[in-house]
Enzyme design. Sequence first.
Site, PDB file in Angstrom:
ATOM      1  N   ARG A  42      11.818 -12.069  -4.845  1.00 54.12           N
ATOM      2  CA  ARG A  42      12.153 -10.763  -3.828  1.00 54.12           C
ATOM      3  C   ARG A  42      12.663  -9.515  -4.720  1.00 54.12           C
ATOM      4  NH1 ARG A  42       9.132 -12.113  -0.554  1.00 54.12           N
ATOM      5  NH2 ARG A  42       9.011 -12.424   1.139  1.00 54.12           N
ATOM      6  N   GLU A  51      11.251  -1.742  -1.336  1.00 57.59           N
ATOM      7  CA  GLU A  51       9.529  -2.002  -0.870  1.00 57.59           C
ATOM      8  C   GLU A  51       9.213  -1.350   0.058  1.00 57.59           C
ATOM      9  OE1 GLU A  51       8.446  -5.701  -2.281  1.00 57.59           O
ATOM     10  OE2 GLU A  51       7.255  -5.542  -1.282  1.00 57.59           O
ATOM     11  N   HIS A 105       2.571  -6.419  -4.644  1.00 58.43           N
ATOM     12  CA  HIS A 105       3.346  -7.253  -3.773  1.00 58.43           C
ATOM     13  C   HIS A 105       2.413  -8.369  -3.462  1.00 58.43           C
ATOM     14  CE1 HIS A 105       6.627  -9.508  -0.838  1.00 58.43           C
ATOM     15  NE2 HIS A 105       6.125  -9.848  -1.473  1.00 58.43           N
TER      16      HIS A 105
END
Length: 330
Positions: free
Chosen positions: A238, A267, A285
């Site tokens: 993350r 993000e 991602h």
Amino acid sequence: MKPRVVVTRNIPAESLELLTPHFDVDYRERSTPIPRRELLRRVKNARGLLCLLTERVNGELLDAAPELRIVSTFSVGLDHVDVPECTRRGVLVTHTPGVLTETCADFTWALILSVARRIVEGDRMMRAGKYKGWDPLMLLGADVHNKTLGILGFGRIGQAVARRAGGFDMRVLYSDVRQAPGAVERDLHATFVDTETLLKESDFVCLHTVLDQTTYHLLDERRLRMMKKTAYLINGARGPIIDEGALVKALKGGWIRGAALDVYENEPKMAAGLAALPNAVLIPHLASATLETRGSMGRLAAGSIADYLAFGRAPSNAVNPQVARSASAA
Ligand code: GLV
């Protein structure tokens, strides 16, 4: 009347088919994140919610969805879900562990090799027509084999990354809140060390921890400075585990040699300056993004809702199974 289930985004078709026979499915067939107000409106009479890591499931959402009984997230990560609050309100939470472990571990290796061997820079050079023929000093990277791999977070994915390191004859260090059983350490030839030792000794530092208060900005300026100047930082976990502003300074200042990121602190945005750095490999991602794995994640996420709401079965991938137990006792 069939119970309503909200699905917030495009999911593989075969997972939707697990829902449509049993539920009135409110399917938002779009590839962009659902605006918050729309989500709060759509969950109003919903019994089930199939959501993604881009949707925050918190008190506000639960207030807007008084009939909700299950939140099934199409992700292994749960940092967007307030699980204690769901538990307090009797809402079961499921996620998608296990089915993406090997795929994500493969991807970590893709990141390691891309950044160490300058694969992305080479591709850009070819496309730009800048390759003028073999050159002994062009785009020199770093060997991966025989180096030290440091894995921060030794859960399912961290261990699968370690298993692959055997093929590269690497020394494997790991740190975690608790030491793995001896049999796992022996099988994976992995040595438990504290975080500081891992950062100081590893040539490749891979992040595989969950994001919570204890791991937020774990890689801050102070810890980035502990790493070898020749080391690479790989993040497939993350974004907020790294202080991205500090990472930009580290990459610019040569505190470390490179980084490969699949996730970002805010993000889908990136920290100022990151995109201009040639020693950063930047990926949107994609760690679990294979046809097979996204199919499995979808089936697991949708199947959990069907199991719980249509068949009265407690899904084994629930993180607060006590909710299912007290619902069946009631
Ligand atoms: C992706 O990041 C996931 O948590 O599944």
